[in-house]
Scaffold this motif. Structure first.
Motif, mmCIF file in Angstrom:
data_model
loop_
_atom_site.group_PDB
_atom_site.id
_atom_site.type_symbol
_atom_site.label_atom_id
_atom_site.label_comp_id
_atom_site.label_asym_id
_atom_site.label_seq_id
_atom_site.Cartn_x
_atom_site.Cartn_y
_atom_site.Cartn_z
ATOM 1 N N GLY A 255 0.798 -1.211 0.000
ATOM 2 C CA GLY A 255 0.000 0.000 0.000
ATOM 3 C C GLY A 255 0.831 1.260 0.000
ATOM 4 N N LEU A 256 1.854 1.288 -0.853
ATOM 5 C CA LEU A 256 2.799 2.396 -0.847
ATOM 6 C C LEU A 256 2.433 3.519 -1.815
ATOM 7 N N GLY A 257 1.242 3.476 -2.350
ATOM 8 C CA GLY A 257 0.823 4.558 -3.234
ATOM 9 C C GLY A 257 1.242 4.315 -4.668
ATOM 10 N N ALA A 258 1.271 5.379 -5.439
ATOM 11 C CA ALA A 258 1.550 5.276 -6.875
ATOM 12 C C ALA A 258 3.001 4.854 -7.111
ATOM 13 N N PRO A 259 3.228 3.796 -7.918
ATOM 14 C CA PRO A 259 4.603 3.407 -8.246
ATOM 15 C C PRO A 259 5.215 4.385 -9.234
ATOM 16 N N LEU A 260 6.526 4.371 -9.333
ATOM 17 C CA LEU A 260 7.219 5.258 -10.255
ATOM 18 C C LEU A 260 8.398 4.514 -10.869
ATOM 19 N N VAL A 261 8.345 4.269 -12.174
ATOM 20 C CA VAL A 261 9.446 3.630 -12.907
ATOM 21 C C VAL A 261 10.156 4.708 -13.704
ATOM 22 N N TRP A 262 11.441 4.901 -13.430
ATOM 23 C CA TRP A 262 12.224 5.988 -14.037
ATOM 24 C C TRP A 262 13.340 5.359 -14.869
ATOM 25 N N PRO A 263 13.192 5.319 -16.202
ATOM 26 C CA PRO A 263 14.197 4.633 -17.042
ATOM 27 C C PRO A 263 15.478 5.434 -17.200
ATOM 28 N N CYS A 264 16.546 4.723 -17.448
ATOM 29 C CA CYS A 264 17.817 5.358 -17.782
ATOM 30 C C CYS A 264 18.763 4.287 -18.319
ATOM 31 N N GLU A 265 19.839 4.711 -18.928
ATOM 32 C CA GLU A 265 20.866 3.789 -19.406
ATOM 33 C C GLU A 265 21.446 3.032 -18.217
ATOM 34 N N ASP A 266 21.700 1.735 -18.396
ATOM 35 C CA ASP A 266 22.239 0.913 -17.316
ATOM 36 C C ASP A 266 23.746 1.127 -17.197
ATOM 37 N N SER A 267 24.115 2.273 -16.663
ATOM 38 C CA SER A 267 25.526 2.620 -16.497
ATOM 39 C C SER A 267 25.657 3.576 -15.323
ATOM 40 N N ARG B 296 27.036 6.539 -15.447
ATOM 41 C CA ARG B 296 26.641 7.863 -15.922
ATOM 42 C C ARG B 296 25.114 7.976 -15.985
ATOM 43 N N GLY B 297 24.467 6.916 -16.494
ATOM 44 C CA GLY B 297 23.016 6.930 -16.574
ATOM 45 C C GLY B 297 22.375 7.082 -15.210
ATOM 46 N N GLY B 298 22.886 6.365 -14.217
ATOM 47 C CA GLY B 298 22.345 6.467 -12.867
ATOM 48 C C GLY B 298 22.569 7.824 -12.243
ATOM 49 N N ARG B 299 23.740 8.397 -12.503
ATOM 50 C CA ARG B 299 24.045 9.732 -11.953
ATOM 51 C C ARG B 299 23.083 10.776 -12.503
ATOM 52 N N ASP B 300 22.906 10.777 -13.829
ATOM 53 C CA ASP B 300 22.027 11.772 -14.441
ATOM 54 C C ASP B 300 20.564 11.537 -14.064
ATOM 55 N N ALA B 301 20.156 10.261 -13.977
ATOM 56 C CA ALA B 301 18.751 9.944 -13.717
ATOM 57 C C ALA B 301 18.330 10.324 -12.307
ATOM 58 N N ILE B 302 19.210 10.142 -11.314
ATOM 59 C CA ILE B 302 18.809 10.472 -9.944
ATOM 60 C C ILE B 302 18.612 11.982 -9.818
ATOM 61 N N LEU B 303 19.382 12.762 -10.585
ATOM 62 C CA LEU B 303 19.227 14.210 -10.534
ATOM 63 C C LEU B 303 17.885 14.636 -11.136
ATOM 64 N N SER B 304 17.524 14.053 -12.273
ATOM 65 C CA SER B 304 16.236 14.401 -12.876
ATOM 66 C C SER B 304 15.075 13.867 -12.042
ATOM 67 N N LEU B 305 15.264 12.704 -11.438
ATOM 68 C CA LEU B 305 14.225 12.135 -10.573
ATOM 69 C C LEU B 305 13.995 13.012 -9.350
ATOM 70 N N ARG B 306 15.054 13.458 -8.718
ATOM 71 C CA ARG B 306 14.927 14.307 -7.516
ATOM 72 C C ARG B 306 14.291 15.646 -7.860
ATOM 73 N N ALA C 146 23.058 2.098 -9.552
ATOM 74 C CA ALA C 146 22.998 2.495 -8.141
ATOM 75 C C ALA C 146 24.229 3.297 -7.728
ATOM 76 N N LEU C 147 25.411 2.857 -8.157
ATOM 77 C CA LEU C 147 26.633 3.586 -7.807
ATOM 78 C C LEU C 147 26.644 4.963 -8.471
ATOM 79 N N GLY C 148 26.123 5.035 -9.692
ATOM 80 C CA GLY C 148 25.993 6.342 -10.341
ATOM 81 C C GLY C 148 25.022 7.236 -9.607
ATOM 82 N N ALA C 149 23.917 6.658 -9.114
ATOM 83 C CA ALA C 149 22.940 7.443 -8.352
ATOM 84 C C ALA C 149 23.568 7.997 -7.078
ATOM 85 N N CYS C 150 24.423 7.219 -6.442
ATOM 86 C CA CYS C 150 25.124 7.705 -5.240
ATOM 87 C C CYS C 150 25.996 8.915 -5.587
ATOM 88 N N LEU C 151 26.660 8.857 -6.745
ATOM 89 C CA LEU C 151 27.482 9.985 -7.180
ATOM 90 C C LEU C 151 26.616 11.205 -7.472
#
Length: 344
Positions: free
Chosen positions: A209-221, A223-233, A250-255
């Motif tokens: 019951g966590l509400g609306a899901p959100l799938v946010w695509p990006c390149e599996d890299s 760099r892709g994770g780094r850029d995607a977390i910024l646009s997601l936030r 995930a490591l890109g998202a941390c960066l």
């Protein structure tokens, strides 16, 4: 350009006939120890190596295995290859690795090259768009095959990950920590294993019951994770946790979080998938879903060896569970920082 040393080259150096050289190298015939030693020394002196393809044609057995996957630069694949290679070399096999880049046309060239060089078996991550003609080609060659990740035929041995269950475990971990807004981050292609992971994520979000899901695509890299977390936030500042399609994302998202003065496990909790060696060494250490890629490679090799020893056995599917490894990038939600009013 000098020619490659042949039997005749060794024969001339040893002062014997090519037939005698052949008998010495194959360990057959009634050859004196003196002649045998002279031939072996001549072979070493001219750097002669036997033609493995010719030997395979004579014996009906080939000691080379093909491994076709995509995105070899991904650390997950590098560890997988090491596991495959170490296990097969124990039984005297050599592994040839080719990267199809998830391109069906390039994959076709790779497979034809492997078959032309008489590989004894194939471990294969099929590319998107793999067609029936490719499967017919492999079937006609009677090549022992094990597919990995992407199933393309029920007639082939297959090893896959229990992706949906893994994502359920990840979402449950985050929900138990108190997170209510959880996104799925990574990947773009609508095919397994990503579709299975998204299905597990969606099911877990609904069950909790966590509400609306959100799938946010990006390149599996990274760099892709780094850029995607910024646009997601920027688009969804209420997201407090993210499950990623792979450790590199995930490591890109941390960066990406670090670049805006935030830290994974504080402002946003992050979970990866794979557990590559770098995951435990990163700062902060990455919480991830571990499939132990090196050990997974060994299991793939063992499945192929079993197929090669019993070609008539019924096709087997092996499903590998992932284990959640909590580290520093997941924690209970941090209190929201109060918004300071501007002075007029």
């Amino acid at each position: 350009m000098a020619h490659r040393p042949k039997l005749s080259t060794v024969a001339a150096a040893a002062g014997v006939s090519p037939a005698t050289v052949s008998q010495v190298l194959r360990g057959t015939g009634r050859i004196s120890e003196e002649t045998r030693a002279r031939v072996l020394e001549a072979a070493r002196a001219v750097n002669y190596l036997p033609d493995g393809r010719a030997a395979a044609m004579r014996s009906g057995e080939n000691r080379e295995i093909g491994l076709v996957l995509h995105h070899l630069a991904n650390p997950f694949n590098a560890e997988l290859v090491s596991g495959v290679s170490d296990r097969l070399e124990r039984d005297g096999y050599l592994v040839s690795v080719l990267d199809s880049r998830d391109d069906a046309e390039r994959q076709g060239r790779n497979l034809r090259a492997l078959i032309a060089n008489m590989r004894g078996g194939l471990i294969w991550v099929p590319a998107s768009g793999t067609d029936a003609a490719t499967l017919d080609l492999l079937a006609a060659q009677r090549l022992p095959v094990v597919t990995f990740l992407h199933r393309v035929s029920p007639d082939l041995d297959h090893v896959e990950l229990n992706n949906a269950r893994a994502l359920r475990d990840a979402v449950a971990h985050l929900a138990d920590l108190g997170h209510r807004r959880i996104a799925f981050l990574g990947g773009t292609a609508p095919r397994a294993p990503r579709t299975d992971r998204i299905a597990g994520y969606l099911a877990a979000v609904a069950e909790r019951g966590l509400g609306a899901p959100l799938v946010w695509p990006c390149e599996d890299s990274r760099r892709g994770g780094r850029d995607a977390i910024l646009s997601l936030r920027a688009a969804h500042p209420d997201i407090g946790a993210v499950v990623c399609n792979g450790d590199m994302v995930a490591l890109g998202a941390c960066l990406g979080l670090a670049s805006r003065g935030e830290r994974a496990g504080r402002e946003v909790s992050i979970i990866g998938f794979d557990d590559v060696a770098e995951a435990a060494l990163a700062t902060p250490a990455l919480t991830t879903l571990s499939v132990m890629p090196y050990d997974l490679g060994r299991r793939l090799a063992e499945r192929l060896l079993a197929r090669m020893s019993d070609p008539a056995a019924a096709p087997t599917t092996l499903r590998i569970d992932a284990t959640l490894v909590p580290r520093d990038t997941t924690a209970p939600p941090s209190p929201r920082r109060p918004i300071r009013s501007r002075r007029t």
